[in-house]
Design an enzyme around this catalytic site. Structure first.
Site, PDB file in Angstrom:
ATOM      1  N   LYS A   1      24.102  -8.844  -1.439  1.00 17.39           N
ATOM      2  CA  LYS A   1      25.543  -9.094  -1.431  1.00 17.39           C
ATOM      3  C   LYS A   1      26.212  -8.339  -0.291  1.00 17.39           C
ATOM      4  CE  LYS A   1      25.571  -9.711  -6.454  1.00 17.39           C
ATOM      5  NZ  LYS A   1      24.649  -8.726  -7.088  1.00 17.39           N
TER       6      LYS A   1
ATOM      7  N   ARG B   1       0.803  -1.217   0.000  1.00 15.83           N
ATOM      8  CA  ARG B   1       0.000   0.000   0.000  1.00 15.83           C
ATOM      9  C   ARG B   1       0.832   1.261   0.000  1.00 15.83           C
ATOM     10  NH1 ARG B   1      -4.786  -1.958   2.161  1.00 15.83           N
ATOM     11  NH2 ARG B   1      -4.357  -4.151   2.537  1.00 15.83           N
ATOM     12  N   THR B   2       1.723   1.362   0.955  1.00 11.50           N
ATOM     13  CA  THR B   2       2.508   2.590   1.063  1.00 11.50           C
ATOM     14  C   THR B   2       3.298   2.790  -0.228  1.00 11.50           C
ATOM     15  OG1 THR B   2       2.689   2.236   3.420  1.00 11.50           O
ATOM     16  CG2 THR B   2       4.199   3.821   2.466  1.00 11.50           C
TER      17      THR B   2
ATOM     18  N   HIS C   1       6.778   6.698  10.866  1.00 16.52           N
ATOM     19  CA  HIS C   1       6.088   6.522   9.597  1.00 16.52           C
ATOM     20  C   HIS C   1       5.320   7.820   9.336  1.00 16.52           C
ATOM     21  CE1 HIS C   1       4.309   4.729   6.235  1.00 16.52           C
ATOM     22  NE2 HIS C   1       3.606   3.761   6.775  1.00 16.52           N
TER      23      HIS C   1
ATOM     24  N   ARG D   1      11.742   2.538   2.850  1.00 16.09           N
ATOM     25  CA  ARG D   1      11.150   1.685   3.898  1.00 16.09           C
ATOM     26  C   ARG D   1      12.237   0.684   4.277  1.00 16.09           C
ATOM     27  NH1 ARG D   1       6.193  -1.088   5.469  1.00 16.09           N
ATOM     28  NH2 ARG D   1       5.374   1.023   5.432  1.00 16.09           N
TER      29      ARG D   1
END
Ligand SMILES: Nc1ncnc2c1ncn2[C@@H]1O[C@H](COP(=O)(O)OP(=O)(O)O)[C@@H](O)[C@H]1O
Ligand SMILES: [Mg+2]
Ligand SMILES: [Zn+2]
Lengths: 308, 156
Positions: free
Chosen positions: A86, A57-58, A135, A107
């Site tokens: 890596k 969603r975000t 957030h 995120r």
């Protein structure tokens, strides 16, 4: 008010003026967000979307915000396929990606990741969630929803569910305290809001009432903000069921509520809101999800200097 | 200089620094914060649980090196009453109290295992120091977690 080139890491230190400014900018974006109007405000700009943790969603909401404003989106793709697996540091990833884009949305599973990214990036970083940290765009879209669907001044709001671990609720309370909101906290004893946070938000101007069932609060409030309670927080399934059943909205719960009551939820919901409630004028969670778009459009426009 | 005689189980130094009035038991932590003795050529001696005017204290004496107040201030996190005495030609020529800094970098490790500062990123830990309450609090600049107890246990 100048937001150009600013990083958006947390709303914790935002003033009421800053929040009002962003919400006003979001309001102007609504007709573009819903497709009624076209815009090329951010034409030629590129947004890098770095999600080190899944969140459809975000991510989609940021992407559509950028696309609706005529900008382009560069996606990290799957973390497995990128050089992160890596062992590249976040600092290095940021120093590479800032050469490809005009802003970065991040995120990341670790708290403080967005702060770190902002120290290495030459372009604005927008925090889309850093572990159990902040957030900010969720907080702003929650505030925007309250403003559009109810009112921020003289607000009476009840927050229900996991108030202990839920960062969304904590940040929202900090922000609402700037508006002097009356906040009713509804949670099982195990998931009460931490004492430090309660005393912080009281010091900032909020009024707090604590109760342990929705029925004790719902008839008096303008907004009910529901959150999900996670099974993992409880020692056994029976204990969880007991608590979950107590914090559930059904048609029965809504019998005597204010006509204007709005119910919000950050989604996804499990079963804390009966689907029958969706068809009532109280349900506002899908609208809330949509409001993420104009809010993120406003932030992108502001940090990229396309609007002031 | 009354306590010199009794303390002179340790040799007097001609030039250097004496860190006095260290909270009893914390001298080794002080050395750790200052990177001593590695960062010094001369002799470094320590006194543990020495008798002072205000009860027991620790003392650290560093020969042939004059520490600057700013570099020593960070020890105030664990020894807030310490004094820095600069010794020249066997005499104390300057005495300063340490000051609790408002921000510390690279001294303490964040107690949140999921904090970005505890991963392999090229950053040092940073904390805002809060002295509003009587007991000192360190707030991680990255994740916001607060350390309010046993700061000495979290030295980097
Ligand atoms: N030449 C020296 N060599 C080693 N230690 C010294 C010397 N002169 C002073 N000190 C120590 O430095 C500290 C500060 O000295 P001084 O100013 O005389 O004491 P106070 O702070 O107790 O008044 C004391 O612990 C003292 O023992
Ligand atoms: Mg003395
Ligand atoms: Zn931290």
């Amino acid at each position: 008010m100048k937001f150009k080139d600013h990083h958006i890491i947390s709303t914790r230190n935002f003033s009421r003026e800053m929040i009002d400014h962003i919400l006003a900018a979001a309001e102007k974006m609504e007709t573009i967000a819903n497709g009624e109007q076209r815009s090329d405000l951010l034409a030629g700009k590129v947004l890098a979307v770095l999600f080190f943790e899944p969140s459809t969603r975000t991510r989609m909401s940021f992407e559509t915000a950028m696309l609706r404003l005529g900008g382009d989106v560069l996606n990290l793709g799957s973390v497995d396929a990128s050089s992160i697996s890596k062992g590249e540091t976040l600092a290095d990833t940021i120093r590479v990606v800032d050469g490809y884009a005009d802003a970065i949305v991040l995120r990341h599973p670790r708290e403080g990741a967005a702060q770190l990214a902002s120290e290495f990036s030459r372009v604005p970083v927008l925090n889309a969630g850093d572990g159990a940290g902040h957030h900010p765009t969720q907080t702003l879209l929650d505030l925007y929803t309250i403003k559009r669907e109810s009112h921020l001044d003289g607000l009476k709001i009840a927050l229900a569910g996991d108030l202990k671990y839920g960062r969304t609720v904590h940040s929202l309370c900090y922000a609402l305290s700037l508006y002097g909101a009356q906040i009713t906290l509804i949670s099982p004893n195990e998931l009460r809001m931490p004492e430090e946070i309660i005393s912080d938000i009281i010091a900032r101007g909020a009024k707090i009432i604590e109760v342990d069932s929705i029925d004790d609060a719902i008839n008096d409030v303008d907004v009910l903000y529901m959150t999900r309670i996670q099974k993992e927080r409880f020692p056994d399934a029976a204990e969880y069921q007991k608590v979950a059943n107590k914090l559930k909205i059904t048609m029965e719960t809504l019998k005597d509520v204010k006509h204007e009551l709005k119910i919000m939820h950050p989604l996804p919901r499990v079963n804390e809101i009966d689907t029958k409630v969706d068809d009532t004028p109280h349900a506002c969670y899908f609208k809330q999800a949509f409001y993420g778009v104009p809010v993120r459009m406003a932030l992108l426009g502001l940090v990229l200097g396309a609007i002031e | 200089m009354s306590d010199i005689d009794t303390e002179l189980r340790v040799r007097r130094i001609e030039n250097g620094t004496v860190i006095d009035h260290i909270t009893a038991g914390k001298a080794l932590n002080v050395l750790k914060i200052l990177g001593l003795p590695d960062s010094s050529q001369g002799v470094v001696s320590i006194l543990l649980n020495s008798k002072g005017k205000y009860g027991q204290k620790d003392v650290v004496k560093i020969e042939n090196r004059e520490l600057k107040v700013e570099e020593v201030d960070k020890i105030a996190l664990i020894a807030p009453n310490a004094t820095i005495n600069i010794i020249r030609n066997f005499n104390v020529t300057r005495k300063n109290k340490v000051h609790i800094p408002s921000f510390v970098e690279g001294v303490v490790e964040c107690i949140n295992p999921n904090c970005i500062s505890n991963s392999n990123e090229p950053i040092t830990s940073k904390f805002k120091v809060n002295t509003e309450d009587t007991n000192l609090k360190l707030r991680c600049f990255y994740c916001g977690r607060v350390i309010s107890e046993n700061i000495a246990e979290h030295l980097l």
